[in-house]
Design an enzyme around this catalytic site. Structure first.
Site, PDB file in Angstrom:
ATOM      1  N   HIS A 255     -17.073   3.455   9.906  1.00 40.53           N
ATOM      2  CA  HIS A 255     -17.493   4.203   9.149  1.00 40.53           C
ATOM      3  C   HIS A 255     -18.935   4.304   9.029  1.00 40.53           C
ATOM      4  O   HIS A 255     -19.566   3.387   8.804  1.00 40.53           O
ATOM      5  CB  HIS A 255     -16.756   4.059   7.493  1.00 40.53           C
TER       6      HIS A 255
ATOM      7  N   ASP B 200      -2.925  -9.075   9.452  1.00 39.89           N
ATOM      8  CA  ASP B 200      -1.791 -10.067   9.473  1.00 39.89           C
ATOM      9  C   ASP B 200      -0.286  -9.471  10.277  1.00 39.89           C
ATOM     10  O   ASP B 200       0.256 -10.076  10.956  1.00 39.89           O
ATOM     11  CB  ASP B 200      -1.335 -10.294   7.975  1.00 39.89           C
TER      12      ASP B 200
ATOM     13  N   ARG C  94     -16.434  10.691  13.200  1.00 43.72           N
ATOM     14  CA  ARG C  94     -17.080   9.367  12.886  1.00 43.72           C
ATOM     15  C   ARG C  94     -17.814   8.836  13.782  1.00 43.72           C
ATOM     16  O   ARG C  94     -18.684   8.068  13.575  1.00 43.72           O
ATOM     17  CB  ARG C  94     -16.287   8.804  11.996  1.00 43.72           C
TER      18      ARG C  94
ATOM     19  N   HIS D 125     -14.157  -0.098   9.549  1.00 36.50           N
ATOM     20  CA  HIS D 125     -13.294   0.608   8.564  1.00 36.50           C
ATOM     21  C   HIS D 125     -11.926   0.872   8.825  1.00 36.50           C
ATOM     22  O   HIS D 125     -10.959   0.706   8.070  1.00 36.50           O
ATOM     23  CB  HIS D 125     -14.157   2.175   8.467  1.00 36.50           C
TER      24      HIS D 125
ATOM     25  N   GLY E 157       0.718  -1.251   0.097  1.00 36.25           N
ATOM     26  CA  GLY E 157       0.164  -0.071   0.009  1.00 36.25           C
ATOM     27  C   GLY E 157       0.939   1.221   0.164  1.00 36.25           C
ATOM     28  O   GLY E 157       2.015   1.257  -0.363  1.00 36.25           O
ATOM     29  N   ALA E 158       0.210   2.396   0.183  1.00 37.25           N
ATOM     30  CA  ALA E 158       1.089   3.831   0.386  1.00 37.25           C
ATOM     31  C   ALA E 158       2.106   3.667   1.270  1.00 37.25           C
ATOM     32  O   ALA E 158       3.374   4.054   0.951  1.00 37.25           O
ATOM     33  CB  ALA E 158       0.096   4.751   0.680  1.00 37.25           C
TER      34      ALA E 158
ATOM     35  N   GLY F 147     -11.822   9.367   0.172  1.00 33.73           N
ATOM     36  CA  GLY F 147     -11.736  10.705   0.126  1.00 33.73           C
ATOM     37  C   GLY F 147     -10.534  11.547  -0.165  1.00 33.73           C
ATOM     38  O   GLY F 147     -10.586  12.562  -0.837  1.00 33.73           O
TER      39      GLY F 147
ATOM     40  N   ALA G 103      -9.036   3.600  -0.464  1.00 36.21           N
ATOM     41  CA  ALA G 103      -9.337   5.047   0.140  1.00 36.21           C
ATOM     42  C   ALA G 103      -9.762   5.989  -0.856  1.00 36.21           C
ATOM     43  O   ALA G 103      -9.263   6.389  -2.087  1.00 36.21           O
ATOM     44  CB  ALA G 103      -8.038   5.567   0.670  1.00 36.21           C
TER      45      ALA G 103
ATOM     46  N   SER H  96      -5.070   9.452   7.597  1.00 31.54           N
ATOM     47  CA  SER H  96      -4.277   8.057   7.639  1.00 31.54           C
ATOM     48  C   SER H  96      -3.382   7.815   6.450  1.00 31.54           C
ATOM     49  O   SER H  96      -2.202   7.371   6.464  1.00 31.54           O
ATOM     50  CB  SER H  96      -5.401   6.932   7.450  1.00 31.54           C
TER      51      SER H  96
ATOM     52  N   LYS I 169       0.599 -10.475  -0.374  1.00 28.41           N
ATOM     53  CA  LYS I 169      -0.089 -11.729  -0.270  1.00 28.41           C
ATOM     54  C   LYS I 169      -1.161 -11.738  -1.480  1.00 28.41           C
ATOM     55  O   LYS I 169      -1.332 -13.073  -1.865  1.00 28.41           O
ATOM     56  CB  LYS I 169      -0.727 -11.998   1.056  1.00 28.41           C
TER      57      LYS I 169
END
Length: 533
Positions: free
Chosen positions: A238, A217, A284, A345, A12-13, A46, A44, A385, A33
């Site tokens: 969320h 994981d 939230r 979420h 990911g990022a 937003g 994501a 995030s 994986k």
């Protein structure tokens, strides 16, 4: 055994930002994986929160984050991540990430939007698929980097540490074992510098906005290796997941509410003002509990998100993916409200780290949702995030370079054993795995979700103890498969969430219990830290 200067688990990022930076200093292995494109980050919608406007300030962003975090944010971590954000955004732009822009007085500037809990417009976005845009650019760059080896369909099983080898004087990471899903073989990888960037654990719950890879994981691996975990009771739900049988995990971004959408009941009347003066733009945790209460009060299956007050062309241009997805199931959001329900979420806690992503286990860093820097506290502020991912990824690599110098001297001190399968048999009945998987997710949703009680948590703990024994027996007696590994990590992560929730005798942020409905302000707030040893 294959040796690398850095091992990154996750694509990911956070993981790929770290990998690209680490590649300037040595050979990097990235394990994922599924395919490299399958990550929490890619889902994501937003955007990424970062101060970019003269009308905004670091202090305002910090204050909004602290308020949302309900007293549990680590302010030094918040200030560091917020203040270092602009430099990391500039790097993403240099990488080719195209954030939406608008023309103002003859020049282009970022088209900033606003989400719940933010006092100013500071969300950079790419339509309503920001995470995918960032992830696609990072994946493309990683595939072209000669110092990065990207292995897809490789499932990290467990970390190798000095303690596991029987040494006493120090405990540090030495590498890991991973399942090559194409061959079915378990492979051994050696490195003094390991970065976990595996995302969250949304699949622990029956209803989630997370992709199928989000099975906890990294948290489970780090815990088994002896690293501490922190604040795992704070799971963000969320407020607005699309309520439709064909699209069970589709998120309706908070940016809709930032652009004027309001939550309404079946009668078309707004209800959020009854719960918070900020209405549909409340944080939230407040919105999710309000929706949960309205659903239980009215007996309806969902509530509705209404943005029909905006022109159709505005909706379609700003939210093309959501508009098209809703149309695919017969909902025209330009003309009718969208049915929504809360869903698991984001994991605000995780592997305990400092501001560099360094865990309590030497040589191991955790970046992004898998780690807990203290940025989010008891409740994550929307779009913080992705910011945390890129900032902490940068800091983690810098930390490892300075604290874990390159060289072979340390590596030659340890003999790493190859994986031994022993007398393990092939799995004969997958139905047992699927049954346990479903039971974990259902009991977590019923007992450990938006509203909790002590009795519910105790019931969850009792059942999880039995499930852990069953899963462990399955793990030792059968050959390793992805299904077995995911089930093993799910039950471990679920247990950590329950244990953390049982320890908190108050309601704070995302942890709301009917037995302790008030926040305990009689003393400074305490973080929940679990230590294995």
């Amino acid at each position: 055994m294959q040796e690398y200067d850095f091992i990154v688990v996750g694509s990911g990022a956070g993981g790929l930002t770290a990998a690209l930076k680490a590649a300037r200093h040595g050979r990097v292995l990235v394990l994922t994986k599924r395919s490299a494109e399958d990550s929490n980050s890619a889902w994501a919608q937003g955007g990424i929160a970062c101060v970019q406007s003269d009308e905004d300030s670091f202090d305002r962003h910090v204050q909004d984050t602290l308020i949302a975090g309900a007293g549990l944010c680590k302010e030094d971590a918040v200030r560091t991540i917020v203040s270092e954000g602009p430099a990391r955004i500039a790097e993403l732009v240099d990488l080719g990430v195209e954030f939406d822009q608008r023309e103002v007085d003859g020049h282009l500037e970022f088209d900033l939007t606003r989400e719940g809990g933010h006092s100013k417009r500071r969300i950079l976005h790419h339509h309503d698929t920001t995470g995918k845009e960032i992830s696609d650019r990072l994946v493309a760059a990683a595939r072209q980097e000669p110092n990065i080896t990207l292995l897809e369909q490789h499932y990290a099983i467990d970390l190798i540490t000095t303690a596991k080898l029987g040494f006493v004087s120090e405990d540090r990471v030495l590498g890991l074992y991973a399942l090559n899903e194409e061959t079915g073989e378990v492979e051994t990888y050696r490195s003094d510098r390991v970065i976990l960037a595996t995302g969250g654990c949304g699949r622990v719950y029956q209803y989630t906005t997370n992709p199928k890879v989000a099975t906890g994981d990294g948290v489970a691996m780090a815990w088994r290796a002896g690293a501490s975990v922190e604040d795992m009771e704070f799971i963000q739900f969320h407020p607005t997941c699309l309520y439709h049988p064909q699209k069970r995990s589709f998120l309706i971004t908070e940016a809709l509410r930032g652009e004027g959408a309001v939550l309404v009941g079946k009668d078309g009347k707004e209800f959020m003002q009854k719960y918070d003066p900020r209405g549909s733009l409340a944080p939230r945790d407040i919105v999710a509990r309000a929706i949960d209460h309205e659903i239980k009060r009215t007996g309806g299956p969902c509530v509705y998100l209404d943005i029909t007050s905006k022109p159709a062309d505005f909706i379609i241009s700003h939210f093309p993916n959501i508009h098209q997805t809703c149309l695919s199931v017969g909902i025209d959001m330009t003309k009718e409200p969208i049915p929504v329900v809360p869903a698991a979420h984001y994991q605000c806690g995780g592997v305990k780290t400092d501001i560099n992503g360094a865990t309590t286990l030497r040589g191991l860093c955790a970046v992004g949702e898998v780690g807990c820097t203290g940025l989010h506290g008891a409740n994550r502020l929307a779009s913080n995030s992705l910011l945390e991912c890129v900032v902490i990824a940068h800091r983690a690599v810098e930390f490892l370079i300075h604290k874990m110098p390159m060289g072979k001297a340390q590596e030659q001190q340890y003999q790493i054993p190859q994986w031994q399968s022993g007398d393990a048999q092939d799995i004969d009945e997958l139905v047992v795995i699927y049954h346990n998987w479903d039971e974990i997710r259902r009991l977590m949703w019923d007992y450990v979700s938006i509203v909790r009680t002590t009795k519910r948590l105790q019931r969850a703990a009792a059942r999880l103890r039995n499930l852990k024994r069953e899963v462990q027996e399955f793990y030792w007696h059968f050959h390793i498969t992805r299904e077995v590994l995911e089930l093993r990590n799910l039950v471990e992560t679920a247990s950590l969430i329950v244990d953390s929730a049982i320890r908190r005798h108050e309601s704070r942020g995302l942890h709301y219990t009917l037995d302790y409905p008030e926040t305990d302000n009689s003393k400074p707030p305490v973080r929940t830290v679990l230590r294995r040893y």
